[in-house]
Enzyme design. Structure first.
Site, short mmCIF file in Angstrom:
data_model
loop_
_atom_site.label_atom_id
_atom_site.label_comp_id
_atom_site.label_asym_id
_atom_site.label_seq_id
_atom_site.Cartn_x
_atom_site.Cartn_y
_atom_site.Cartn_z
N ARG A 70 -8.21 11.59 -22.58
CA ARG A 70 -9.20 10.77 -23.95
C ARG A 70 -7.87 9.79 -24.50
O ARG A 70 -7.90 8.79 -25.09
CB ARG A 70 -10.15 10.85 -23.81
CG ARG A 70 -11.25 11.17 -23.02
CD ARG A 70 -13.04 10.66 -22.64
NE ARG A 70 -12.81 12.16 -24.21
CZ ARG A 70 -13.49 13.07 -23.47
NH1 ARG A 70 -13.93 13.41 -21.68
NH2 ARG A 70 -13.47 14.28 -23.45
N GLU A 107 -13.65 28.00 -26.74
CA GLU A 107 -14.53 28.91 -27.68
C GLU A 107 -14.65 30.37 -26.22
O GLU A 107 -14.59 31.31 -27.20
CB GLU A 107 -15.27 28.45 -26.86
CG GLU A 107 -17.16 28.78 -26.90
CD GLU A 107 -18.22 28.30 -27.11
OE1 GLU A 107 -19.72 28.59 -27.27
OE2 GLU A 107 -18.95 27.20 -26.28
#
Lengths: 183, 241
Positions: A70, A107
């Site tokens: 993006r 994560e």
């Protein structure tokens, strides 16, 4: 832009209203900030780019580094408008030829960001662009890559910040410019 | 010059004659240059002196857009990527050349501005680099066409063939509306599988594909044939291997 409320540019609210929040994507509990709806509104998209261009055009920026994927939507229009080169920072194995990489934490586990050898030179003044800053892990990896080749990272620029995740603190002291906060 | 080529090509869209280096470019051919692929082991410059002088000769011909040889020479060819035998066309060096990148976008913008195009669709990820600047300049929306599971919310998807197996591209439901006029952008057309899938996705929701536009074509892979009625506009052609 990222400063006082009183000085907020009137275009910012128009951009903010175009961002679509999609609950539970990519997994439960995450409120995903979808900027594709900004891209569907030519005025909002143009305003987004204009706000960054106005900020950076006189700052002698020679490189705009955009983070896949993006960051590729916002980086090139900024680069073109300010006369800087555009350097894509990519996931592993996408860039052909010689690359350097920087690891960063997810994560669960790690990922890597790669940059072409020779794309950026020592002394280049760089802007790092992504659609959003969350934990700041990817942006930090980008800063590291650029600094390793002797570039000066002037600022990081994102459309959206999730301030509660404190990504701003992970930018090695580099300033962050963002347009919209999401709490 | 460029505008004459544009309007003719968009109205009638006949398959163009293959562009040949050194020949005079006639009005209704593509403003593209066919260049030999070149092994360039260490430097970022693509072409040998021989190729450059051929390009210079072509550049002096009437009707040749002088920006195109410079764009072509800014593209780097990497041999044996992603696997042996493939000559990879690397546009990242074009992006490092501010004049070449600007010229690339300008050529597309000159072609598509004022043609009632409301949608620029770009294929992930290199289509994201060229599509948005074009969309911004012509006042169209930009619609990303993405690999599976990247777009949040409701999507429609289209499968296409790979050398081994299949892949999918996805588009948001509601991004485009029936009757809109679209161009599809990618950095390169090889076999045409991805572009063909993008065309099918847009046509399924009633959008008219005005043209597909790429910086580079590998004509030996016949990608053009997969595009059906949709015309193809390219700046540079190159050998696949």
């Amino acid at each position: 832009m990222s400063g006082n409320k009183e000085e907020e540019d009137p275009r910012i609210n128009g951009i903010k209203t175009k961002i679509r929040v999609v609950p539970d994507f990519p997994k439960k509990g995450i409120m995903f900030q979808d900027i594709t709806t900004v891209l569907l509104d030519p005025k909002a998209f143009k305003d987004t780019i204009d706000l960054f261009v106005e900020r950076y055009r006189d700052k002698n920026i020679s490189v705009v580094a955009g983070i896949e994927a993006r960051g590729f939507l916002f980086g090139p229009p900024i680069a073109l408008a300010i006369g800087a080169k555009f350097v894509p920072l990519r996931k592993p194995k996408k860039l052909p030829g010689e690359t350097i990489f920087e690891e960063y934490e997810l994560e669960y586990g790690n990922d890597r960001l790669e940059m072409h050898v020779g794309a950026v030179e020592a002394g280049d003044r760089a802007l790092v662009v992504d659609d959003l800053i969350a934990t700041g892990g990817t942006l930090c990896a980008a800063i590291n890559l650029l600094e390793r080749v002797g570039a000066e990272v002037v600022e990081c620029a994102c459309v959206i910040e999730l301030p509660e995740l404190q990504g701003r603190q992970r930018l090695k002291g580099k300033p962050l410019c963002m347009l919209v906060e999401y709490r | 010059m460029q505008s004459i080529v544009s309007s003719h090509h968009l109205c009638f869209a006949p398959p163009p004659p293959p562009p040949v280096l050194g020949h005079r470019l006639i009005c209704h051919s593509l403003p593209s240059i066919r260049l030999p692929s070149h092994r360039s082991p260490t430097s970022l410059r693509l072409f040998s002196c021989a190729a450059e002088s051929e390009m210079a000769a072509a550049a002096k011909e009437d009707g040749q857009d002088l920006r195109i040889p410079k764009i072509a020479s800014s593209i780097r060819v990497i041999p044996d990527f992603p696997k042996p035998g493939i000559m990879f066309q690397d546009i990242t060096t074009l992006l490092l050349d501010t004049e070449a990148f600007k010229d690339t976008i300008d050529i597309f913008v000159e072609r598509y501005k004022g043609k009632g195009i409301s949608v620029v669709a770009g294929v992930e990820a290199r289509g994201f680099i060229f599509g948005p600047p074009i969309a911004l300049a012509i006042g169209a929306k930009f619609v990303p066409m993405r690999k599976p599971k990247k777009l949040p919310g409701k999507v429609i998807s289209e499968e296409y063939s790979l050398e081994y197996g299949t892949d999918k591209i996805e588009m948001h439901v509601g991004a485009v509306e029936p009757g809109e006029r679209a161009i599809i952008i990618d950095d390169l057309i090889a076999t045409g599988g991805t572009l063909a899938a993008a065309i099918r996705l847009l046509e399924r929701v009633g959008v008219k594909i005005v043209e597909c536009a790429c910086v580079i074509e590998l004509p030996e892979l016949n990608g053009r044939e997969k595009l059906g009625e949709a015309p193809l506009f390219i700046l540079v052609t190159s050998d696949a291997a």
